[in-house]
Design a protein around this motif. Structure first.
Motif, PDB file in Angstrom:
ATOM      1  N   LEU A  20       0.871  -1.086   0.066  1.00 21.55           N
ATOM      2  CA  LEU A  20       0.068  -0.030   0.045  1.00 21.55           C
ATOM      3  C   LEU A  20       0.939   1.161   0.081  1.00 21.55           C
ATOM      4  O   LEU A  20       0.600   2.320  -0.697  1.00 21.55           O
ATOM      5  CB  LEU A  20      -1.031  -0.015   1.132  1.00 21.55           C
ATOM      6  CG  LEU A  20      -2.310  -0.844   0.990  1.00 21.55           C
ATOM      7  CD1 LEU A  20      -2.830  -0.997   2.269  1.00 21.55           C
ATOM      8  CD2 LEU A  20      -3.244  -0.057  -0.071  1.00 21.55           C
ATOM      9  N   SER A  21       2.003   1.184   0.612  1.00 29.04           N
ATOM     10  CA  SER A  21       2.758   2.506   0.859  1.00 29.04           C
ATOM     11  C   SER A  21       3.574   2.697  -0.451  1.00 29.04           C
ATOM     12  O   SER A  21       3.740   3.853  -1.052  1.00 29.04           O
ATOM     13  CB  SER A  21       3.826   2.265   1.938  1.00 29.04           C
ATOM     14  OG  SER A  21       4.443   1.154   1.661  1.00 29.04           O
ATOM     15  N   GLU A  58       2.174   1.543  -3.308  1.00 29.64           N
ATOM     16  CA  GLU A  58       1.153   2.024  -4.208  1.00 29.64           C
ATOM     17  C   GLU A  58       0.915   3.561  -4.169  1.00 29.64           C
ATOM     18  O   GLU A  58       0.733   4.349  -5.041  1.00 29.64           O
ATOM     19  CB  GLU A  58       0.003   1.232  -4.004  1.00 29.64           C
ATOM     20  CG  GLU A  58      -1.126   1.457  -4.739  1.00 29.64           C
ATOM     21  CD  GLU A  58      -2.478   0.496  -4.522  1.00 29.64           C
ATOM     22  OE1 GLU A  58      -3.476   1.210  -4.646  1.00 29.64           O
ATOM     23  OE2 GLU A  58      -2.137  -0.329  -4.043  1.00 29.64           O
ATOM     24  N   VAL A  59       0.950   4.163  -2.889  1.00 34.71           N
ATOM     25  CA  VAL A  59       0.910   5.649  -2.676  1.00 34.71           C
ATOM     26  C   VAL A  59       1.954   6.317  -3.493  1.00 34.71           C
ATOM     27  O   VAL A  59       1.742   7.344  -3.986  1.00 34.71           O
ATOM     28  CB  VAL A  59       0.651   6.075  -1.137  1.00 34.71           C
ATOM     29  CG1 VAL A  59       0.825   7.239  -0.864  1.00 34.71           C
ATOM     30  CG2 VAL A  59      -0.666   5.450  -0.580  1.00 34.71           C
ATOM     31  N   GLU A  92       1.383   6.420  -7.306  1.00 28.56           N
ATOM     32  CA  GLU A  92       0.202   7.446  -7.531  1.00 28.56           C
ATOM     33  C   GLU A  92       0.900   8.571  -7.774  1.00 28.56           C
ATOM     34  O   GLU A  92       0.603   9.496  -8.703  1.00 28.56           O
ATOM     35  CB  GLU A  92      -0.711   7.296  -6.457  1.00 28.56           C
ATOM     36  CG  GLU A  92      -1.845   6.323  -6.572  1.00 28.56           C
ATOM     37  CD  GLU A  92      -2.781   6.282  -5.346  1.00 28.56           C
ATOM     38  OE1 GLU A  92      -2.880   7.310  -4.772  1.00 28.56           O
ATOM     39  OE2 GLU A  92      -3.605   5.522  -5.497  1.00 28.56           O
ATOM     40  N   ARG A  93       2.026   9.068  -6.903  1.00 25.67           N
ATOM     41  CA  ARG A  93       2.639  10.415  -6.918  1.00 25.67           C
ATOM     42  C   ARG A  93       3.453  10.537  -8.251  1.00 25.67           C
ATOM     43  O   ARG A  93       3.407  11.303  -8.864  1.00 25.67           O
ATOM     44  CB  ARG A  93       3.585  10.563  -5.790  1.00 25.67           C
ATOM     45  CG  ARG A  93       2.793  10.865  -4.404  1.00 25.67           C
ATOM     46  CD  ARG A  93       1.699  12.142  -4.522  1.00 25.67           C
ATOM     47  NE  ARG A  93       2.376  13.238  -4.701  1.00 25.67           N
ATOM     48  CZ  ARG A  93       2.859  14.141  -3.898  1.00 25.67           C
ATOM     49  NH1 ARG A  93       2.959  13.944  -2.666  1.00 25.67           N
ATOM     50  NH2 ARG A  93       3.468  15.242  -4.160  1.00 25.67           N
TER      51      ARG A  93
END
Length: 125
Positions: A71-72, A74-75, A78-79
């Motif tokens: 998840l980290s 993935e974040v 996204e950036r």
């Protein structure tokens, strides 16, 4: 050796920065789906022996930690998706793919082209 083949294959399939971002996103999503399915399956099974239960708890804990890491990432990804690469940079990336992941069949293609050229020349004579 296997990693090197996979690495080169991934570079050749998606030979641009945008393509690599999309590929990384798809890999993260598939890893997230697989770990979620494994966690649900393991959490739903009834342990037959206490020892197996302890091992399962460790595995579930490690899988949940892995999901948090995914998840980290993935974040962060996204950036990077917000970055627009100029065409010049994308062209340069495509050119560099050939150096980073050369075509393993290039020598065979050269030989085949030479044979074809030779057969054409002999046919023309």
């Amino acid at each position: 050796m296997r990693f090197q083949r996979m690495h080169d294959g991934l570079l050749r399939r998606r030979g641009s920065l945008r393509g690599q971002q999309e590929q990384l996103w798809a890999c993260l999503q598939s890893m997230q789906s697989l770990t979620t399915a494994v966690v649900h399956q393991l959490a739903g099974e009834l342990p037959s022996v206490e020892r197996q239960s302890m091992g399962r708890q460790w595995v579930l804990r490690d899988l949940r930690v892995l999901q948090a890491w995914l998840l980290s990432v993935e974040v962060l990804l996204e950036r990077t998706d917000e970055v627009e690469w100029p065409q010049m940079v994308e062209r340069l990336a495509r050119e560099l793919v050939g150096e980073l992941a050369p075509d393993p069949h290039e020598a065979q293609r050269w030989q085949l082209n030479e044979l074809l050229e030779h057969s054409r020349n002999s046919r023309d004579d």
